[in-house]
Design a protein around this motif. Sequence first.
Motif, mmCIF file in Angstrom:
data_model
loop_
_atom_site.group_PDB
_atom_site.id
_atom_site.type_symbol
_atom_site.label_atom_id
_atom_site.label_comp_id
_atom_site.label_asym_id
_atom_site.label_seq_id
_atom_site.Cartn_x
_atom_site.Cartn_y
_atom_site.Cartn_z
ATOM 1 N N THR A 80 87.526 72.693 19.655
ATOM 2 C CA THR A 80 86.580 72.979 20.864
ATOM 3 C C THR A 80 87.068 72.167 21.978
ATOM 4 O OG1 THR A 80 84.493 72.889 19.649
ATOM 5 C CG2 THR A 80 84.272 72.739 21.787
ATOM 6 N N ARG A 81 87.006 72.823 23.246
ATOM 7 C CA ARG A 81 87.255 72.195 24.689
ATOM 8 C C ARG A 81 86.000 72.638 25.444
ATOM 9 N NH1 ARG A 81 92.337 70.499 25.501
ATOM 10 N NH2 ARG A 81 91.711 70.492 27.764
ATOM 11 N N ALA A 82 85.464 71.305 26.227
ATOM 12 C CA ALA A 82 84.472 71.392 27.200
ATOM 13 C C ALA A 82 84.866 70.811 28.443
ATOM 14 C CB ALA A 82 83.304 70.838 26.554
ATOM 15 N N ASP A 83 84.462 71.552 29.465
ATOM 16 C CA ASP A 83 84.735 71.030 30.895
ATOM 17 C C ASP A 83 83.499 71.361 31.585
ATOM 18 O OD1 ASP A 83 85.644 70.179 33.336
ATOM 19 O OD2 ASP A 83 87.423 71.704 33.560
ATOM 20 N N ILE A 84 82.726 70.015 32.035
ATOM 21 C CA ILE A 84 81.485 70.042 32.482
ATOM 22 C C ILE A 84 81.509 69.332 34.044
ATOM 23 C CG2 ILE A 84 79.035 69.229 32.244
ATOM 24 C CD1 ILE A 84 79.787 69.234 29.171
ATOM 25 N N ASN A 85 81.123 70.080 34.844
ATOM 26 C CA ASN A 85 81.068 69.517 36.274
ATOM 27 C C ASN A 85 79.539 69.528 36.697
ATOM 28 O OD1 ASN A 85 83.699 69.173 37.386
ATOM 29 N ND2 ASN A 85 83.839 71.003 36.186
ATOM 30 N N ALA A 86 78.939 68.362 37.460
ATOM 31 C CA ALA A 86 77.657 68.211 37.941
ATOM 32 C C ALA A 86 77.727 67.963 39.214
ATOM 33 C CB ALA A 86 76.832 67.229 37.145
ATOM 34 N N ALA A 87 77.072 68.459 39.890
ATOM 35 C CA ALA A 87 76.911 68.324 41.700
ATOM 36 C C ALA A 87 75.362 68.345 42.268
ATOM 37 C CB ALA A 87 77.890 69.089 42.305
ATOM 38 N N GLY A 88 75.070 67.265 42.952
ATOM 39 C CA GLY A 88 73.873 67.453 43.771
ATOM 40 C C GLY A 88 72.539 67.114 42.957
ATOM 41 N N LEU A 89 72.780 66.495 41.804
ATOM 42 C CA LEU A 89 71.438 66.106 40.955
ATOM 43 C C LEU A 89 70.663 65.108 41.815
ATOM 44 C CD1 LEU A 89 73.704 67.624 39.182
ATOM 45 C CD2 LEU A 89 72.721 66.049 37.225
ATOM 46 N N ASP A 90 69.479 65.357 41.812
ATOM 47 C CA ASP A 90 68.479 64.383 42.552
ATOM 48 C C ASP A 90 67.989 63.201 41.537
ATOM 49 O OD1 ASP A 90 66.396 63.611 44.736
ATOM 50 O OD2 ASP A 90 65.245 63.809 43.214
ATOM 51 N N GLY B 142 68.791 59.975 46.299
ATOM 52 C CA GLY B 142 70.210 60.036 46.193
ATOM 53 C C GLY B 142 70.764 61.156 45.415
ATOM 54 N N ARG B 143 71.964 61.712 45.470
ATOM 55 C CA ARG B 143 72.510 62.924 44.695
ATOM 56 C C ARG B 143 73.703 62.405 43.930
ATOM 57 N NH1 ARG B 143 69.366 67.283 44.760
ATOM 58 N NH2 ARG B 143 68.348 67.540 46.811
#
Length: 654
Positions: A447-457, A473-474
């Motif tokens: 398995t390969r996983a690539d996760i990106n998070a942006a702008g979470l309050d 904050g973000r």
Amino acid sequence: MSGPHERWRHAARRPLAHARAHPVLTVLAIALLAVLVLCLLWDWNWFKGPLERQVASATGRTLRIDGNLDVDLGWTPTVSAEGVAFSNADWSEEPRMARAERVELDIDPWHILAGTVRIPAIRLQAPVVHLETGPDGTGNWTFDGDDAPGRFTFEFRRVEVGHGRLRYLDGNADTDIVARIDTLPAPGAEAAPPVQVSGEGRWKGNAFTLEGRADSPLALRDREQPYHIDAKARAGATSAHATGTLLDPFRLTGFQLRMRLQGQDLADLYPLIGIALPETPPYTLDGRFSRDGNTWRYEDFEGTVGDSDLAGDARVETDRERPFFEADLQSQRLDFDDLAGFVGAKPQAGGDETANAEQARQAAQQAASSRLLPDEPYRLDKLRAMDANVRLRAARINAPRLPLDDMDAHLQLEDGVLRLDPLDFGVAGGTLRSTVEMDAREDTIRTRADINAAGLDLSSLLPTVELAQNAVGRVGGRVTLATTGNSIADMLGNGNGEVGVAMGRGSISNLLMEMAGIDLAEIIKFKLTEDRMIPVRCAFGDFAVEDGVMTTRSFAFDTTDTLLVGEGQIDLGEERLDMTIRPRPKDRSLLSLRAPLQLDGSFKSPSIRPDLGALGLRGAVALTLATITPPAALLATIETGPGEDSGCGGQYAE
């Protein structure tokens, strides 16, 4: 003059002269008289032998008439036979394919000269039909006899069945079904009467029941005309109610049905029809079920799966090396735990949650376990059984413990390789975008996983922390992971990669920070007065992941009031925490303990407490600004902004 004797002689000559004058009529009269005598005296059983030989030539099977063969003459003669039996294929253990106590056929002889044998009615008393699929998949309804076309065509108008019995056996598929068939009253004098069917047995190893009604079996002769059915069937815990029409029912090449499908778990469809779906809570779906050649469709369906609504279209193509399943699904309100089967977990049970009895039992076991991560292995046979292209979009997600908003997922499965691209969630007012690939072609999934998070309050991320409700904050970050394992727990326990999370400018409760720094004077002051919000300059955590162990490379939470710096490990395989967070208040206070905070325990029962034994250690104070510099990979997610006090790190009080 002629006397009486002479007159008699002349009278006797007149009929004879008339007969000589009309020889054709004489022959017909004699023939009819002979036929009448023959019919009255003839033993129709003489025809049994020729009839049996003719059937054997046409089918390669034996027809036996053990009782009488008789003909009742009339304008429409009736042929009847008793004790009729038709032999089975030689590979079957059942010697007879069909038998009946009595068979009656009405025959219209006036169309025979035109090459048509019209059968106005067939009456079958106690017929028994045995249909079976052989070891090589060939049905016993396939005959080996003479396939040359006959000189006659046959027309059937009505069939009546009394106490009929049909058995279908497929040993290769562990299927054995027995159905009872009876004719219902016809809607009109000339109409072919419908039939009522009920049965039970075993379908692919599952207990099976069937009940319903259908058009007359005679309607099956015309493959271009629709054949109407209304039937309910149950196999194991799965039930279906189908109404509509079939075309060519024996081959099921085309049909249009309205079908309501219910069950305890969509995964139960795998042994029944070969479609590999994840485990789900109980479901009810209603839509249009059709077939066009090798494509089966379930369209415009809607219903519920667990506590989620679900609608959309799905189709299966069966003319490929592996069945191909394609679906476009939508949910207006998706209960997040209903997706638990995708990661090998069980849906929640108890309260208002919908789950079947087995899932409720397993959920109770999972709740009692000390482990948090799902450890049920994925079934490799399912991942290899078919190819798929599925899109699922949810407008709203119900997840009380998680700040999820919506979802957009695209699943592709080809030759044992599953790819989720995208797997996107709306989270805390921001986005979580993921790409996951699982290669199940070998015994252990890679398995390969690539996760990106942006702008979470920030405040939405901590919905249960009261002092964080007004935080501003973000948050953003990234996870990359390469691993092996057949369950989520194994995959995380073997993972290698990196995890990074960061936040730029914002604000947070000063009381929360003072409590983290254990400044007793400040805590007392804010408890007696009013809490205030203080600026956050930045926050970040950067971890290296090796063999399932996350080790800090840098970790800091920096405000104008307090600086928190952390180090330690998170063991994903053992589900253990071992982190030390050192608070450095930036003001001076006689009542500031400045004790490190210890975060340890299991994922399911974490613990955070001050490490009072480390109060006098000068090594805990030996921090430099270099240790809290954000890693380059996270700089793009941090909005430090301008100003003298906007840099990340700053000074702290010793």
